[in-house]
Enzyme design. Structure first.
Site: not given
Length: 659
Positions: A269, A312
């Site tokens: 991420d 994300d």
């Protein structure tokens, strides 16, 4: 980014033409058949019309001619036409459509022809079969003869054998006519040809429009189906597999892999992605997600799986993986993700954190993802912008984290957090001038849980908002029982600034308890200032405008940026305990460092507090440096609220206050 990694872009124009071929071919073939059929029908109609018109004309003309050409037998006897008969013949010849004619007697014998004149008696023995048939049937015999010419329209003639009857209905002979119907046929043909082309064209249009409409609707349906398939399979922003598809295909990969195939799982991420969105906007954030996804896709193989799991977060499954391969892929992604990213004139530099796990044959998909996720969590908790391979101790750490999180939720529900207070002392008067409020939490077994453990968890889970409010209320509630010159200091977490309404919250609490803002101090760290500078800056200014003192905590352990000290106009500098710990090993060096920081703080108009004062030697050294305040076990450990009140009520403390 497009999903070319997983599917080939279809040539939409070629596909449309290919799908249109059969309907269009059908329309063309149908039009051709209609055209042939119509033209055949038109030819038949023209022929029938000419025959009908010829028959009518022949019957009328023959009736008129026989009526005028009397005494047929006398023609043969005389061997010539009478004057009256010649006039009739001349009149007939002038009739434009009659090319030639013949006359037969009731026996079917030729008696006159415009080509040969009056037949001689010697030639009358033969009977004309067609004339005899017309006489026997009493019906005309008509035949169309077409001859090609040099002109565009052919010559059309009608040969008609018509029975001639007298006034009383008795057959008196047969008249054979050779009529020129070329002009009439040309008119009929042109008219019919126009209709012959118009009708197929009209039919083609009538059939082609529904056919094309069908093709277009089918193409639209195909496009919708294709679009739905893409939407159901791929993430539309990044072109990677979406969460559902990635989960399914990853599960299938684990089912189908060979007996000795090792699957590598990456969990990635973006570091501080929320700050990217907050500072640069969601459009910029979306573009950065596409940038990161393109980096991931370019570093994995065509048979590997790469998906966006939401927000994300990304997952990659690498087939036939090994440690070297995973390290190479991960390091490449880390390096490329650190590259400056430019979008619409704005340039930013961020990073990613990566956890990975090599799944053996005995590992399930769920276990592999869990292990990679734990590795990612460890990578982020140890500083971000790094890659960590799973190791078994991470499971122990995760179990511990879950236990602490559960205990914190229980403590919030049952008011089991406790605020304790550590004295802050004036070195000159040897008296307490304030307390720092600190949070304490015990486990279910009664053993204390370190704030270093539960505070990060509170920040990650969002519980810090409620916990921060509890600490501030507890600090003010107890400070109201202290003498008015004693202040209370409270730590602020960066997470408390995220909502943007911290100033309003603090103002409401001060008003609720009618507590002077001048007796309240907030401690912040440099990490807070770096996380979201603009939002933090506005709120710090707002807090100072309320009259609250702001202290920079743990100075010397981060960047120790002078720029931050100038910009935010801090009221106090707190020197971290690490320098006194270093003093125990290298007294000369660390005393000089501490002295430098004290001088710097005073030059910038700030008070200086030294943390970690625990021994007499610490006190003696600091006493020579003109520090403003001391804090540490030498002067008092963190204590419950009732003990803090007792410490303030001590005779020496009272004497100092009264003096």
């Amino acid at each position: 980014m497009a999903a070319e990694k997983y599917y080939s872009t279809t040539d939409n124009e070629g596909s449309f033409l290919k799908r249109s071929q059969m309907p269009l071919l059908f329309v063309c073939m149908l039009t051709a058949l209609i055209l042939l059929g119509v033209h055949a029908s038109m030819d038949w109609a023209v022929r029938k019309t000419i025959l009908a018109k010829a028959e009518d004309a022949a019957m009328v003309w023959a009736s008129h001619f026989i009526a005028e050409l009397t005494e047929l037998d006398s023609i043969v006897e005389r061997g010539a036409l009478s004057a009256g008969q010649q006039e009739v013949v001349n009149s007939a010849i002038k009739y434009s459509e009659v090319h030639s004619f013949t006359v037969f007697d009731p026996e079917g014998r030729l008696i006159f022809s415009t080509d040969f004149g009056v037949a001689e008696k010697s030639s009358q023995g033969g009977q004309n079969d067609d004339a005899k048939r017309v006489l026997s049937l009493g019906t005309p015999l008509i035949e169309i003869i077409t001859r090609s010419t040099s002109s565009s329209d052919p010559s059309v003639f009608v040969q008609a054998m018509v029975p001639a009857v007298g006034a009383d209905g008795t057959p008196i002979g047969v008249v054979g006519l050779f009529l020129d119907k070329s002009k009439s046929a040309a008119v009929y043909t042109k008219v019919m040809t126009a209709f012959g082309w118009a009708i197929p064209v009209l039919c083609a249009v009538l059939y082609a429009m529904p056919a094309l409409a069908y093709v277009m609707k089918r193409e639209q349906a195909h496009a919708r189906t294709r679009r739905v398939a893409l939407l159901s399979r791929f993430d539309q922003l990044t072109g990677m597999l979406n969460r559902h598809t990635m989960t399914q295909e990853c599960r299938q990969l684990f089912v189908d892999r060979g007996g000795h195939e090792v699957v590598g799982i990456f969990f990635l991420d973006i570091d501080t992605f929320k700050s990217v969105n907050d500072e640069y906007g969601h459009e910029f954030g979306d573009a950065y997600l596409q940038f990161i996804s393109s980096i991931i896709l370019s570093n994995v193989g065509s048979r590997d799986l790469a998906g966006r799991m939401g927000g994300d977060e990304f997952v990659v499954a690498v087939r036939k993986a090994n440690t070297e391969m995973m390290q190479s892929i991960g390091q490449n992604i880390l390096r490329e993700a650190r590259a400056p990213f430019e979008y619409k004139g704005t340039t930013m530099q961020a990073s990613v954190s990566i956890g990975y796990y090599l799944a053996e044959r005995s590992d399930s998909k769920k276990d592999a993802l869990h292990a990679a996720d734990l590795a990612l969590y460890h990578a982020k908790s140890t500083g971000r912008n790094t890659m960590v391979e799973y190791f078994p101790e991470l499971d122990t750490a995760m179990i511990r984290r879950r236990e602490i999180e559960a205990r914190m939720r229980e403590a919030m529900a049952n008011a089991q957090f406790e605020a304790v207070f550590q004295p802050i002392t004036d070195p000159n008067k040897k008296t307490i001038v304030g307390f720092e409020a600190l949070l304490r939490l015990n486990g279910k077994d009664g053993e204390p849980i370190s704030p270093d453990e539960f505070i990060p968890i509170a920040e990650e889970t969002g519980m810090i908002q409620e916990i921060g409010s509890f600490v501030l209320r507890s600090a003010i509630t107890n400070a109201k029982t202290w003498p008015e010159h004693i202040f209370v200091s409270v730590n602020l977490s960066p997470a408390q600034f995220k909502q943007g309404d911290l100033v309003e919250q603090v103002s409401d609490i001060l008003n609720e308890f009618n507590f002077p803002a001048s007796r309240l101090e907030f401690e912040v760290t440099e990490g807070l200032l770096m996380a979201d500078e603009e939002r933090v800056s506005d709120q710090l200014v707002g807090l100072k405008q309320l009259g609250i003192s702001i202290a920079m905590d743990d100075f010397g352990t981060g960047y120790s940026s002078l720029g931050y000290l100038w910009k935010y106009d801090f009221d106090k500098l707190k020197i971290d305990r690490v320098f006194l710990e270093g003093f125990d090993f290298d007294k000369e060096r660390y005393s000089e460092i501490i002295e430098t920081i004290v001088i710097l703080g005073h030059k910038m108009g700030m008070k200086v507090t030294v943390e970690g004062v625990e021994t007499e030697s610490h006190y003696t050294m600091l006493d020579q440096l003109a520090c403003d305040q001391y804090q540490g076990f030498y002067f008092g450990k963190p204590m419950p609220a009732d003990q803090a009140r007792k410490a303030l009520a001590a005779p020496k403390q009272n004497d100092a206050a009264n003096g």
